[in-house]
Design an enzyme around this catalytic site. Sequence first.
Site, PDB file in Angstrom:
ATOM      1  N   CYS A  52     -18.371   6.279  17.265  1.00 32.86           N
ATOM      2  CA  CYS A  52     -19.692   5.696  16.976  1.00 32.86           C
ATOM      3  C   CYS A  52     -20.123   4.750  18.107  1.00 32.86           C
ATOM      4  O   CYS A  52     -19.333   3.928  18.573  1.00 32.86           O
ATOM      5  CB  CYS A  52     -19.645   4.937  15.650  1.00 32.86           C
ATOM      6  SG  CYS A  52     -21.244   4.258  15.198  1.00 32.86           S
ATOM      7  N   CYS A  56     -19.783  -2.553  15.499  1.00 36.42           N
ATOM      8  CA  CYS A  56     -19.436  -3.347  14.305  1.00 36.42           C
ATOM      9  C   CYS A  56     -17.972  -3.802  14.419  1.00 36.42           C
ATOM     10  O   CYS A  56     -17.072  -2.967  14.514  1.00 36.42           O
ATOM     11  CB  CYS A  56     -19.643  -2.524  13.042  1.00 36.42           C
ATOM     12  SG  CYS A  56     -21.266  -1.735  12.970  1.00 36.42           S
ATOM     13  N   CYS A  59     -14.984  -2.255  12.425  1.00 36.36           N
ATOM     14  CA  CYS A  59     -14.924  -0.816  12.189  1.00 36.36           C
ATOM     15  C   CYS A  59     -14.041  -0.051  13.181  1.00 36.36           C
ATOM     16  O   CYS A  59     -14.287  -0.089  14.391  1.00 36.36           O
ATOM     17  CB  CYS A  59     -16.340  -0.245  12.215  1.00 36.36           C
ATOM     18  SG  CYS A  59     -16.347   1.521  11.881  1.00 36.36           S
ATOM     19  N   CYS A  96     -20.566  10.276  -1.942  1.00 38.08           N
ATOM     20  CA  CYS A  96     -21.257   9.702  -0.789  1.00 38.08           C
ATOM     21  C   CYS A  96     -20.670  10.304   0.481  1.00 38.08           C
ATOM     22  O   CYS A  96     -19.448  10.296   0.662  1.00 38.08           O
ATOM     23  CB  CYS A  96     -21.091   8.184  -0.782  1.00 38.08           C
ATOM     24  SG  CYS A  96     -21.962   7.398   0.595  1.00 38.08           S
ATOM     25  N   CYS A 127     -25.125  10.654  -2.293  1.00 36.87           N
ATOM     26  CA  CYS A 127     -25.389   9.436  -1.531  1.00 36.87           C
ATOM     27  C   CYS A 127     -25.016   9.739  -0.084  1.00 36.87           C
ATOM     28  O   CYS A 127     -24.170  10.588   0.172  1.00 36.87           O
ATOM     29  CB  CYS A 127     -24.542   8.281  -2.084  1.00 36.87           C
ATOM     30  SG  CYS A 127     -24.684   6.751  -1.120  1.00 36.87           S
ATOM     31  N   CYS A 187     -28.545   1.474  -1.780  1.00 38.00           N
ATOM     32  CA  CYS A 187     -27.195   0.936  -1.962  1.00 38.00           C
ATOM     33  C   CYS A 187     -26.955   0.016  -0.770  1.00 38.00           C
ATOM     34  O   CYS A 187     -26.969   0.476   0.376  1.00 38.00           O
ATOM     35  CB  CYS A 187     -26.186   2.089  -1.980  1.00 38.00           C
ATOM     36  SG  CYS A 187     -24.463   1.555  -1.925  1.00 38.00           S
ATOM     37  N   ARG A 259     -20.231  -2.882  -6.862  1.00 30.92           N
ATOM     38  CA  ARG A 259     -19.037  -2.067  -6.577  1.00 30.92           C
ATOM     39  C   ARG A 259     -17.946  -2.885  -5.909  1.00 30.92           C
ATOM     40  O   ARG A 259     -18.169  -3.501  -4.865  1.00 30.92           O
ATOM     41  CB  ARG A 259     -19.384  -0.859  -5.690  1.00 30.92           C
ATOM     42  CG  ARG A 259     -18.152   0.031  -5.449  1.00 30.92           C
ATOM     43  CD  ARG A 259     -18.491   1.335  -4.763  1.00 30.92           C
ATOM     44  NE  ARG A 259     -19.534   1.989  -5.484  1.00 30.92           N
ATOM     45  CZ  ARG A 259     -20.683   2.404  -4.944  1.00 30.92           C
ATOM     46  NH1 ARG A 259     -20.884   2.246  -3.658  1.00 30.92           N
ATOM     47  NH2 ARG A 259     -21.599   2.980  -5.667  1.00 30.92           N
TER      48      ARG A 259
HETATM   49  S1  SF4 Z   1     -19.703   0.640  10.595  1.00 29.13           S
HETATM   50 FE1  SF4 Z   1     -18.585   1.898  12.120  1.00 29.13          FE
HETATM   51  S2  SF4 Z   1     -19.406   3.940  11.850  1.00 29.13           S
HETATM   52 FE2  SF4 Z   1     -20.859   2.538  10.867  1.00 29.13          FE
HETATM   53  S3  SF4 Z   1     -22.349   2.015  12.437  1.00 29.13           S
HETATM   54 FE3  SF4 Z   1     -20.773   0.440  12.576  1.00 29.13          FE
HETATM   55  S4  SF4 Z   1     -19.317   1.214  14.121  1.00 29.13           S
HETATM   56 FE4  SF4 Z   1     -20.586   2.956  13.479  1.00 29.13          FE
END
Ligand code: SF4
Length: 315
Positions: A52, A56, A59, A96, A127, A187, A259
Amino acid sequence: MQKKIWQENEVTELFELPFLELIFQALSIHKLNFNLDELELCSLLSVKTGGCPEDCAYCPQSAHYKTSVKKESMTSLEEVIIHAKQAKQAGAKRLCIGAAWRNPNKNDLPKILEMIKSIKSEGLESCATLGMINEDQARELYEAGLDFYNHNLDTSPEYYKEIITTRTYQNRIDTLDNISRAGINVCSGGIIGMGEQRIDRVRLLVQLANLATIPKSVPINKLIPIEGTPLADSSHIDNIEFVRTIAIARIMMPKSMVRLSAGRSDMSQELQTLCFLAGANSIWLGEKLLTAANSEPDKDIELMDKLGLKPMISA
Ligand code: SF4
């Protein structure tokens, strides 16, 4: 009735209530709006894992960090159908699908639309969590039958820059607006224990409850610190503070499903029970979340039996 606009000081006062008083208020509100013996069971499937472009900090799927998660190609429609059948058999009411994208591109979206149609034809609610969505994409998702779209606010606007720099808080709110304007249920929730202060938890809940459309589903995640991510060494959030956050989410969003989301794999049965007492009434079912471990299904069945909880059929 006019929608209540929550103020920070009111939410701070809730956080400062004696714990038993807070739980009593949350449980009373829960009982007014839901059956206390029902738990919503949802299933989660990653249909495009890793690589990705977003950063984040929690993540393992971000391409910015070296983690054990590898970039994979898109899951086939057949695999989604198999997962949907298994989820339905296990008692889930919703599936989801998640993809590690900044936003879906025009080649991938049609495949997602087919997945949504297949999930629906298996008799499950659908979802998706696919990153940022524009108005046209939201309309296409709605027309394919999408019931819910997940897009978390994650934390307070003030703490957000410590967690994500590749898209703004306003980007997230814009996606939520596009989703709800298209007629899809929202959500949205957050992650607790990312090093934020209590005031950030207050502000996150204020943001969620004051959204133009109150999220129908509010996932409260407890950070799972994952090796290779910037939050790998985060200190754990105090469990009682986590339960308080759930209780206040229940009080502020009385008709929403709250949740108990990521982090259950490390929670005792007693802590999960405390979260249910505080108003959580939904969980992810299955051994795996998008990539992180989840509570084992056998353990979930055992706990539901002990507590006299049964799967919720409709909200
Ligand atoms: S949470 Fe992970 S998968 Fe989702 S946008 Fe952020 S880096 Fe990408």
